[in-house]
Scaffold this motif. Structure first.
Motif, PDB file in Angstrom:
ATOM      1  N   ARG A   1     -25.071  13.610   3.777  1.00 27.02           N
ATOM      2  CA  ARG A   1     -25.054  14.532   4.920  1.00 27.02           C
ATOM      3  C   ARG A   1     -25.366  15.960   4.488  1.00 27.02           C
ATOM      4  N   LYS A   2     -24.820  16.358   3.349  1.00 25.00           N
ATOM      5  CA  LYS A   2     -25.095  17.699   2.846  1.00 25.00           C
ATOM      6  C   LYS A   2     -26.564  17.874   2.478  1.00 25.00           C
ATOM      7  N   PHE A   3     -27.146  16.852   1.850  1.00 24.69           N
ATOM      8  CA  PHE A   3     -28.569  16.913   1.517  1.00 24.69           C
ATOM      9  C   PHE A   3     -29.413  17.077   2.777  1.00 24.69           C
ATOM     10  N   SER A   4     -29.047  16.386   3.852  1.00 26.88           N
ATOM     11  CA  SER A   4     -29.800  16.494   5.113  1.00 26.88           C
ATOM     12  C   SER A   4     -29.709  17.906   5.680  1.00 26.88           C
ATOM     13  N   GLN A   5     -28.510  18.475   5.651  1.00 23.49           N
ATOM     14  CA  GLN A   5     -28.337  19.825   6.190  1.00 23.49           C
ATOM     15  C   GLN A   5     -29.139  20.849   5.388  1.00 23.49           C
ATOM     16  N   TYR A   6     -29.034  20.764   4.064  1.00 21.18           N
ATOM     17  CA  TYR A   6     -29.753  21.730   3.235  1.00 21.18           C
ATOM     18  C   TYR A   6     -31.262  21.531   3.340  1.00 21.18           C
ATOM     19  N   ARG A   7     -31.693  20.273   3.462  1.00 19.42           N
ATOM     20  CA  ARG A   7     -33.129  20.007   3.601  1.00 19.42           C
ATOM     21  C   ARG A   7     -33.674  20.620   4.896  1.00 19.42           C
ATOM     22  N   LYS A   8     -32.937  20.477   5.978  1.00 24.61           N
ATOM     23  CA  LYS A   8     -33.382  21.023   7.260  1.00 24.61           C
ATOM     24  C   LYS A   8     -33.462  22.539   7.202  1.00 24.61           C
ATOM     25  N   THR A   9     -32.447  23.179   6.605  1.00 23.94           N
ATOM     26  CA  THR A   9     -32.451  24.639   6.496  1.00 23.94           C
ATOM     27  C   THR A   9     -33.561  25.124   5.571  1.00 23.94           C
ATOM     28  N   THR A  10     -33.763  24.414   4.464  1.00 25.70           N
ATOM     29  CA  THR A  10     -34.797  24.817   3.511  1.00 25.70           C
ATOM     30  C   THR A  10     -36.180  24.737   4.124  1.00 25.70           C
ATOM     31  N   MET A  11     -36.468  23.677   4.872  1.00 30.03           N
ATOM     32  CA  MET A  11     -37.783  23.532   5.478  1.00 30.03           C
ATOM     33  C   MET A  11     -38.033  24.601   6.541  1.00 30.03           C
ATOM     34  N   ALA A  12     -36.984  24.983   7.274  1.00 33.69           N
ATOM     35  CA  ALA A  12     -37.151  26.071   8.244  1.00 33.69           C
ATOM     36  C   ALA A  12     -37.496  27.374   7.528  1.00 33.69           C
ATOM     37  N   CYS A  13     -36.830  27.637   6.400  1.00 34.84           N
ATOM     38  CA  CYS A  13     -37.139  28.848   5.620  1.00 34.84           C
ATOM     39  C   CYS A  13     -38.547  28.770   5.022  1.00 34.84           C
ATOM     40  N   THR A  14     -38.943  27.576   4.581  1.00 37.82           N
ATOM     41  CA  THR A  14     -40.284  27.418   4.015  1.00 37.82           C
ATOM     42  C   THR A  14     -41.359  27.661   5.070  1.00 37.82           C
ATOM     43  N   ASP A  15     -41.148  27.125   6.272  1.00 37.81           N
ATOM     44  CA  ASP A  15     -42.098  27.374   7.365  1.00 37.81           C
ATOM     45  C   ASP A  15     -42.238  28.870   7.627  1.00 37.81           C
ATOM     46  N   LYS A  16     -41.111  29.573   7.628  1.00 32.39           N
ATOM     47  CA  LYS A  16     -41.155  31.011   7.900  1.00 32.39           C
ATOM     48  C   LYS A  16     -41.870  31.758   6.791  1.00 32.39           C
ATOM     49  N   CYS A  17     -41.630  31.353   5.527  1.00 30.32           N
ATOM     50  CA  CYS A  17     -42.297  32.027   4.402  1.00 30.32           C
ATOM     51  C   CYS A  17     -43.806  31.831   4.440  1.00 30.32           C
ATOM     52  N   VAL A  18     -44.230  30.601   4.694  1.00 27.08           N
ATOM     53  CA  VAL A  18     -45.669  30.321   4.747  1.00 27.08           C
ATOM     54  C   VAL A  18     -46.315  31.064   5.907  1.00 27.08           C
ATOM     55  N   GLN A  19     -45.656  31.066   7.067  1.00 24.51           N
ATOM     56  CA  GLN A  19     -46.204  31.764   8.224  1.00 24.51           C
ATOM     57  C   GLN A  19     -46.280  33.263   7.968  1.00 24.51           C
ATOM     58  N   MET A  20     -45.254  33.822   7.340  1.00 24.23           N
ATOM     59  CA  MET A  20     -45.242  35.259   7.047  1.00 24.23           C
ATOM     60  C   MET A  20     -46.340  35.615   6.056  1.00 24.23           C
ATOM     61  N   THR A  21     -46.513  34.790   5.023  1.00 24.08           N
ATOM     62  CA  THR A  21     -47.574  35.054   4.049  1.00 24.08           C
ATOM     63  C   THR A  21     -48.948  34.976   4.692  1.00 24.08           C
TER      64      THR A  21
ATOM     65  N   ARG B   1     -35.673  34.847  -0.601  1.00 30.98           N
ATOM     66  CA  ARG B   1     -34.309  34.774  -1.125  1.00 30.98           C
ATOM     67  C   ARG B   1     -33.485  33.748  -0.362  1.00 30.98           C
ATOM     68  N   ARG B   2     -33.635  33.703   0.973  1.00 32.18           N
ATOM     69  CA  ARG B   2     -32.904  32.708   1.766  1.00 32.18           C
ATOM     70  C   ARG B   2     -33.363  31.296   1.424  1.00 32.18           C
ATOM     71  N   GLU B   3     -34.669  31.141   1.200  1.00 34.40           N
ATOM     72  CA  GLU B   3     -35.171  29.817   0.830  1.00 34.40           C
ATOM     73  C   GLU B   3     -34.623  29.387  -0.535  1.00 34.40           C
ATOM     74  N   LEU B   4     -34.635  30.295  -1.506  1.00 29.71           N
ATOM     75  CA  LEU B   4     -34.126  29.976  -2.843  1.00 29.71           C
ATOM     76  C   LEU B   4     -32.620  29.729  -2.826  1.00 29.71           C
ATOM     77  N   LEU B   5     -31.901  30.391  -1.924  1.00 34.35           N
ATOM     78  CA  LEU B   5     -30.460  30.175  -1.829  1.00 34.35           C
ATOM     79  C   LEU B   5     -30.158  28.731  -1.423  1.00 34.35           C
ATOM     80  N   ASN B   6     -30.904  28.215  -0.458  1.00 31.41           N
ATOM     81  CA  ASN B   6     -30.709  26.822  -0.052  1.00 31.41           C
ATOM     82  C   ASN B   6     -31.145  25.855  -1.153  1.00 31.41           C
ATOM     83  N   ILE B   7     -32.238  26.184  -1.836  1.00 28.80           N
ATOM     84  CA  ILE B   7     -32.671  25.340  -2.945  1.00 28.80           C
ATOM     85  C   ILE B   7     -31.619  25.324  -4.056  1.00 28.80           C
ATOM     86  N   HIS B   8     -30.974  26.480  -4.296  1.00 23.53           N
ATOM     87  CA  HIS B   8     -29.920  26.555  -5.304  1.00 23.53           C
ATOM     88  C   HIS B   8     -28.725  25.683  -4.903  1.00 23.53           C
TER      89      HIS B   8
END
Length: 462
Positions: A150-170, A198-205
């Motif tokens: 369950r924790k992996f699912s939560q972190y995966r969902k948050t990480t992908m949202a941050c990744t989408d935002k990073c790619v879109q911003m770039t 930083r938010r993306e790396l925090l979830n990856i950490h």
């Protein structure tokens, strides 16, 4: 079977060394040879399973990528505003790949269950009730794995949202780099990118720490299981025999690999794949175009486009209402109107890129060439941008260049001519209106050279 046979052969070898088996000498050598053969067979079968699972996962990833691309081509243009280019890139680059990663461990869920049940029966046969103590510790690890899932699912969902935002911003920064430079916004934009990263790396950490705990728990499982089993056997007053100890440890090692190493990885990949499946499903749920275009065959051969009381809509409100139109073959037709009157929407309707609400749209075409108002020129030679991979027809190519009045411009490029390299979006052409004019001429060349029944060219202001 080759995996389970190894602990049994180890038991027989120990009994033979102790001299309690009463078997001939050559039988001990046969047990040793059988142990080697079973280990080799296990390695071969294991690698074959990994190879076939990897191949299946690669096919699943390619099928999902193709399905996402095909669905993208049919999505209503209005529905595209509900997603971003960064999200679509992540769907193909990351989410589809999660199913390939899952395929490597997909057999572990079934294998772990079968090995756990088979090992329990065999260990019970040799040492009896203390088996329950060891398996009690093993069963305690199962709910922990579900919590990790369950924790992996939560972190995966948050990480992908941050990744989408990073790619879109770039992507936005690259497209608007000139404006950012002009207003001296570099530091501000840098801070925004760093904060998103930083938010993306925090979830990856967090995922990495959770994975480290899960891995440490898998390595600690065997000592804990052995302690519970042999400790319980000692408290019950049983004699710990070498053949029982080594056989039980061999069985527990076998179960540990599948239950506490393979299963956690399978659960982690399954959790990530489930999140990716939901993201892909949300993309697939976007509205698609309802293609009601009819293709004419051997009737009204003088007309290539016929509209009868045709109404078109992007969403629920019609954009074009009761359009009646007939266009003959080999005619040059111009559409004139005020800004926002629907000229581009009419071309989009001919391309079937807008929903046909009512009426009829009938086309007698084999192919349609269309040049959008936003010029698209890739980095390459002028000739490559015109041909677009088509075969070179020298005579037609020269006639097209002459008809579009580009022969004079090519002469100004000296001996290079149409082999001049132009950058992405024609950045190295001369500036201002002349650059836009050349892009328009290049688009006209491209459409004129391609053999199509209908050519659609919106007017680009220069």
């Amino acid at each position: 079977m080759a995996h389970i046979a190894q602990p049994l052969l180890i038991r027989q070898i120990i009994l033979y060394i102790k001299g309690q088996s009463g078997l001939p000498v050559y039988v001990g050598y046969l047990f040793a040879v059988g142990l080697c053969i079973s280990a080799i067979l296990q390695a071969i079968i294991h690698q074959q399973i990994l190879f076939r699972n990897s191949r299946m996962g690669m096919r699943v990833r390619n099928a999902l990528s193709s399905a996402i691309y095909r669905h993208l081509l049919t999505i209503n243009t209005a529905a595209l505003h509900k997603t971003t280019a960064a999200q679509m890139v992540n769907l193909v680059a990351n989410d589809a790949g999660k199913f390939e990663e899952l395929s490597i461990f997909v057999h572990t869920l079934v294998l772990a269950l079968l090995e756990a049940l088979g090992t329990f029966a065999l260990v019970w046969w040799y040492i009896g009730l203390p088996t329950v103590f060891g398996y009690a510790v093993l069963l305690l690890l199962v709910p922990i794995q579900f919590i990790f899932s369950r924790k992996f699912s939560q972190y995966r969902k948050t990480t992908m949202a941050c990744t989408d935002k990073c790619v879109q911003m770039t992507n936005e920064l690259v497209n608007g780099c000139q404006i950012i430079k002009m207003y001296n916004w570099e530091k501000a934009m840098e801070q925004r990118v760093l904060e998103a990263r930083r938010r993306e790396l925090l979830n990856i950490h967090k995922v990495s720490c959770l994975r480290a705990v899960n891995t440490a728990l898998s390595f600690a499982a065997l000592p804990l299981i052995s302690l519970a089993t042999f400790g319980g056997s000692w408290l019950m007053g049983q004699t710990l025999l070498p053949e029982n100890i080594f056989t039980t440890l061999a069985f527990f090692v076998m179960v540990r690999v599948s239950v506490t190493v393979g299963m956690p990885q399978a659960i982690e990949k399954f959790s990530e794949a489930r999140v990716s499946a939901r993201r892909i499903d949300q993309f697939v749920q976007l509205n698609i175009l309802s293609n009601k275009r009819e293709k004419m065959e051997n009737e009204n051969e003088d007309y290539v486009i016929i509209m009868k009381d045709a109404s078109f809509s992007w969403n629920d409100t019609p954009s074009l209402i009761s359009v009646n139109l007939k266009i003959r073959s080999r005619n040059l037709v111009g559409v004139k109107g005020a800004f926002g009157s629907g000229k581009s929407t009419l071309l989009t309707a001919i391309l079937s890129e807008i929903n046909l609400v009512s009426g009829q749209l009938r086309l007698k075409v084999n192919s349609i060439s269309y040049a959008p108002q936003l010029a698209w020129v890739f980095a390459g030679t002028i000739r490559a941008n015109i041909l677009l991979g088509k075969a070179m027809d020298e005579e037609r190519y020269k006639n097209v260049i002459k008809a579009c009045c580009l022969d004079i411009d090519l002469q100004n490029f000296s001996e290079i001519g149409d082999l001049l390299m132009i950058g992405d979006k024609g950045v190295n052409l001369s500036g201002g209106p002349r650059a836009r004019y050349r892009l328009l001429v290049l688009y006209t060349l491209r459409l004129t050279y391609i053999y199509s029944t209908i050519h659609l060219l919106p007017l680009i202001q220069r």
